[in-house]
Motif scaffolding. Structure first.
Motif, PDB file in Angstrom:
ATOM      1  N   GLN A  23      45.680  25.736  42.069  1.00 11.27           N
ATOM      2  CA  GLN A  23      45.572  26.604  40.874  1.00 11.27           C
ATOM      3  C   GLN A  23      44.351  27.506  40.950  1.00 11.27           C
ATOM      4  OE1 GLN A  23      47.834  26.320  38.547  1.00 11.27           O
ATOM      5  NE2 GLN A  23      48.715  24.666  39.945  1.00 11.27           N
ATOM      6  N   GLU A  27      45.556  31.270  40.993  1.00 15.12           N
ATOM      7  CA  GLU A  27      45.348  31.935  39.791  1.00 15.12           C
ATOM      8  C   GLU A  27      44.098  32.620  39.637  1.00 15.12           C
ATOM      9  OE1 GLU A  27      45.672  29.075  36.826  1.00 15.12           O
ATOM     10  OE2 GLU A  27      47.696  28.609  37.319  1.00 15.12           O
ATOM     11  N   LYS A  28      43.104  32.233  40.304  1.00 14.36           N
ATOM     12  CA  LYS A  28      41.547  32.994  40.175  1.00 14.36           C
ATOM     13  C   LYS A  28      41.486  33.922  41.137  1.00 14.36           C
ATOM     14  CE  LYS A  28      39.823  29.943  37.175  1.00 14.36           C
ATOM     15  NZ  LYS A  28      40.252  29.848  35.775  1.00 14.36           N
ATOM     16  N   GLU A  30      44.349  35.058  43.300  1.00 15.84           N
ATOM     17  CA  GLU A  30      45.614  35.767  43.292  1.00 15.84           C
ATOM     18  C   GLU A  30      46.228  35.570  44.825  1.00 15.84           C
ATOM     19  OE1 GLU A  30      45.297  39.199  41.449  1.00 15.84           O
ATOM     20  OE2 GLU A  30      44.679  38.374  39.348  1.00 15.84           O
ATOM     21  N   SER A  77      36.408  43.577  41.172  1.00 18.31           N
ATOM     22  CA  SER A  77      37.014  42.313  41.373  1.00 18.31           C
ATOM     23  C   SER A  77      36.172  41.140  40.853  1.00 18.31           C
ATOM     24  CB  SER A  77      37.075  41.872  42.957  1.00 18.31           C
ATOM     25  OG  SER A  77      38.043  43.004  43.572  1.00 18.31           O
ATOM     26  N   LYS A  80      36.516  40.945  36.993  1.00 17.38           N
ATOM     27  CA  LYS A  80      38.064  40.272  36.866  1.00 17.38           C
ATOM     28  C   LYS A  80      37.992  38.865  37.117  1.00 17.38           C
ATOM     29  CE  LYS A  80      42.896  40.876  38.360  1.00 17.38           C
ATOM     30  NZ  LYS A  80      43.832  41.240  39.261  1.00 17.38           N
ATOM     31  N   MET A  81      37.346  38.385  38.238  1.00 18.91           N
ATOM     32  CA  MET A  81      37.150  36.838  38.524  1.00 18.91           C
ATOM     33  C   MET A  81      36.193  36.236  37.530  1.00 18.91           C
ATOM     34  SD  MET A  81      37.539  37.093  42.562  1.00 18.91           S
ATOM     35  CE  MET A  81      36.490  35.296  42.856  1.00 18.91           C
ATOM     36  N   GLU A  83      36.038  37.116  34.303  1.00 19.06           N
ATOM     37  CA  GLU A  83      36.683  36.923  33.132  1.00 19.06           C
ATOM     38  C   GLU A  83      37.828  35.651  33.362  1.00 19.06           C
ATOM     39  OE1 GLU A  83      38.962  40.533  32.491  1.00 19.06           O
ATOM     40  OE2 GLU A  83      37.154  41.514  32.242  1.00 19.06           O
ATOM     41  N   LYS A  84      37.933  35.289  34.473  1.00 20.54           N
ATOM     42  CA  LYS A  84      38.960  34.163  34.842  1.00 20.54           C
ATOM     43  C   LYS A  84      38.122  32.956  34.766  1.00 20.54           C
ATOM     44  CE  LYS A  84      42.704  36.515  37.152  1.00 20.54           C
ATOM     45  NZ  LYS A  84      43.558  36.322  38.224  1.00 20.54           N
ATOM     46  N   GLY A  85      36.864  33.165  34.578  1.00 18.50           N
ATOM     47  CA  GLY A  85      35.897  31.758  34.758  1.00 18.50           C
ATOM     48  C   GLY A  85      35.381  31.356  36.032  1.00 18.50           C
ATOM     49  N   VAL A  86      35.441  32.187  36.971  1.00 19.14           N
ATOM     50  CA  VAL A  86      34.950  31.904  38.325  1.00 19.14           C
ATOM     51  C   VAL A  86      33.432  31.905  38.378  1.00 19.14           C
ATOM     52  CG1 VAL A  86      34.800  32.827  40.914  1.00 19.14           C
ATOM     53  CG2 VAL A  86      36.920  32.962  39.496  1.00 19.14           C
TER      54      VAL A  86
END
Length: 124
Positions: A23, A27-28, A30, A77, A80-81, A83-86
């Motif tokens: 996942q 998802e994170k 891509e 990048s 964006k990452m 924002e995805k919680g990385v």
């Protein structure tokens, strides 16, 4: 006889939970998933295969080498990452300058506590 190494064909990353790591990388980061089994998953990173696998023995159950993922725009990048919680270990920063080219990096953790990096070469 000399070995004529042509390129790195695959990088193995040890994981504790295959589904959880699939996942994250799908998802994170891509990255396209090529295929997976109960114990491993293969992703394509522009022709380089990334193998996520459960360690066969306890002696291999440790964080992996750092994988440096090259991106076009490291700040975009990174944002964006984020924002995805990385989880990042610091912000993008210059690590080297050669002539008119700056190499930028930022490090992040995957769900398995492996530390990897984003890198970008910026031409001035």
């Amino acid at each position: 006889m000399m070995t004529n190494i042509q390129k790195v064909g695959q990088i193995g990353v040890p994981v504790k939970d295959v589904e959880r790591s699939i996942q994250f990388y799908k998802e994170k980061l891509e990255l396209p998933l090529l295929f997976s089994t109960d114990t491993m998953a293969f992703f394509d990173c522009n022709g380089l295969r990334l193998l996520l696998s459960l360690p066969e023995k306890e002696q291999f159950a440790h964080p992996s080498s750092v994988v440096y993922f090259q991106v076009e725009n490291i700040k975009e990048s990174y944002e964006k990452m984020m924002e995805k919680g990385v989880e990042f270990v610091g912000e993008p920063h210059v690590v080297a300058k050669m002539g008119q080219t700056e190499t930028w990096m930022t490090f992040f953790k995957d769900t398995e506590n492996n530390v990897h990096a984003l890198m970008s070469e910026v031409h001035n």
